[in-house]
Design a protein around this motif. Structure first.
Motif, PDB file in Angstrom:
ATOM      1  N   ALA A 185       0.708  -1.479   0.149  1.00  0.00           N
ATOM      2  CA  ALA A 185       0.168   0.075  -0.246  1.00  0.00           C
ATOM      3  C   ALA A 185       1.310   1.523   0.186  1.00  0.00           C
ATOM      4  N   SER A 186       0.453   2.835  -0.617  1.00  0.00           N
ATOM      5  CA  SER A 186       1.288   3.879  -0.720  1.00  0.00           C
ATOM      6  C   SER A 186       0.381   5.103  -0.043  1.00  0.00           C
ATOM      7  N   LYS A 187       1.272   6.090  -0.058  1.00  0.00           N
ATOM      8  CA  LYS A 187       0.394   7.275  -0.649  1.00  0.00           C
ATOM      9  C   LYS A 187      -0.352   7.167  -1.944  1.00  0.00           C
ATOM     10  N   SER A 188      -0.716   7.843  -1.921  1.00  0.00           N
ATOM     11  CA  SER A 188      -2.145   7.821  -4.153  1.00  0.00           C
ATOM     12  C   SER A 188      -0.914   8.597  -4.867  1.00  0.00           C
ATOM     13  N   GLU A 189       0.526   9.218  -4.319  1.00  0.00           N
ATOM     14  CA  GLU A 189       1.355  10.058  -5.226  1.00  0.00           C
ATOM     15  C   GLU A 189       2.138  10.255  -4.842  1.00  0.00           C
ATOM     16  N   TYR A 190       3.539  10.224  -5.436  1.00  0.00           N
ATOM     17  CA  TYR A 190       4.466  10.893  -5.470  1.00  0.00           C
ATOM     18  C   TYR A 190       5.230  11.808  -6.451  1.00  0.00           C
TER      19      TYR A 190
END
Length: 322
Positions: A185-190
């Motif tokens: 899982a992750s942030k929605s954008e980088y």
């Protein structure tokens, strides 16, 4: 305030290669594979300067998965004044029988790289996200990082997902942390979502690609989120420092030790929370050699909240204090 009951270091993506010299490569910045010996020495010195209950390696111990490199990693890690727990990364499993060979030559209790350990009232679940999923539907323990385009995907094995379900059901009470190589899982954008997409640090390319996550990551994530005693997932692979809360879980990613910013995690576990921070190796000359300023990838070291965070195990405390 009383002292934490457990302090451990989490290292990942050392990518060590022996014999040296080796050719350097590129990810977010220059990967200084040729400096494996120097980085190994700095890492041992830094870890041994601290009092640690144990050290966790989250995979990609080696750069090419060859036996001399594995032996170099082992000789390095045996110099650390703390027990070692580890799982493998995608760079480690490119040859036949790697897991069996490690079990027999490194004196491991088990051949599988998914298992659980207990320490001072906390369960640590290790997962192996490095199985090749072939177009035929079969799963292979051999997964070559440079042949991923020939696979339908790379990730957890189906048997491992079943094991995880049983393991979580077996103990629904003990505080649990999970360690895997690939993020789930992750942030929605980088700032940028691939090291090959070089550009402005403010450039946004939209949602994170689903193909960056391992096969069965949705199933694994659902299982972990359904277990209220699972609080944190520690991963590597992306070579970035990042802390993200998704639903009930915190996902703590840690940068690589073969390229900028040359950092590992220090984790202090208390009764009701844990503190997560980063430790940078004293390697300013290597930082200068690794970082490519025109690529604008300094962001991989993370914002302040990706580098240091207090994570409370009580959801209400988390919501009100972070």
């Amino acid at each position: 305030m009383s002292a934490p009951h457990t302090v451990f270091a989490l290292i990942t993506d050392t990518h060590f290669q022996m014999p040296a010299p080796a050719d350097d490569s590129v990810m977010w910045n220059r990967q200084l594979v040729s400096q494996s010996s120097k980085l190994a020495e700095l890492l041992v010195q830094s870890l041994n300067a601290r009092t640690l209950d144990f050290v966790i390696h989250a995979g990609d111990l080696t750069h090419q998965g060859d036996r001399p490199s594995f032996e170099f990693v082992r000789s390095t890690l045996l110099r650390i004044n703390a027990p070692l727990w580890f799982t493998l990364g995608n760079r480690d499993v490119g040859g036949e029988g790697v897991r069996a060979w490690l079990a027999s030559t490194w004196g491991l209790e088990h051949e599988a790289m998914y298992f659980s350990r207990y320490h001072r009232g906390v369960r640590y679940i290790f997962l192996d996200s490095n199985y090749a999923h072939l177009s035929s539907g079969k799963e292979s323990e051999v997964q070559r990082w440079d042949q991923t385009k020939t696979y339908s995907g790379v990730g957890f094995s189906s048997l491992q997902v079943e094991w995880l379900q049983d393991e979580l059901a077996r103990d629904r009470e003990t505080l649990t942390f999970v360690i895997a190589h690939h993020p789930i899982a992750s942030k929605s954008e980088y700032p940028i979502i691939s090291p090959r997409e070089l550009g402005s640090p403010n450039r946004r390319l939209g949602p994170v690609w689903s193909k960056l996550f391992p096969v069965y990551h949705k199933e694994v994530l659902a299982l972990l989120e359904s277990a209220s005693n699972v609080k944190v997932v520690f991963t590597g692979h992306w070579h970035i420092n990042d802390i993200t809360r998704v639903n009930s879980l915190y996902h703590v990613k840690t940068s690589s030790l073969i390229e900028y910013p040359f950092e590992y995690r220090l984790v202090s576990v208390w009764d009701t929370f844990l503190d997560v921070s980063v430790v940078r190796l004293p390697a300013e000359n290597l930082i200068t050699a690794s970082l490519v300023p025109e690529w604008c990838n300094e962001w991989i070291q993370g914002e302040s909240f990706d580098r240091e965070r207090r994570i409370y195990f009580d959801d209400e405390s988390v919501a009100t204090r972070l």
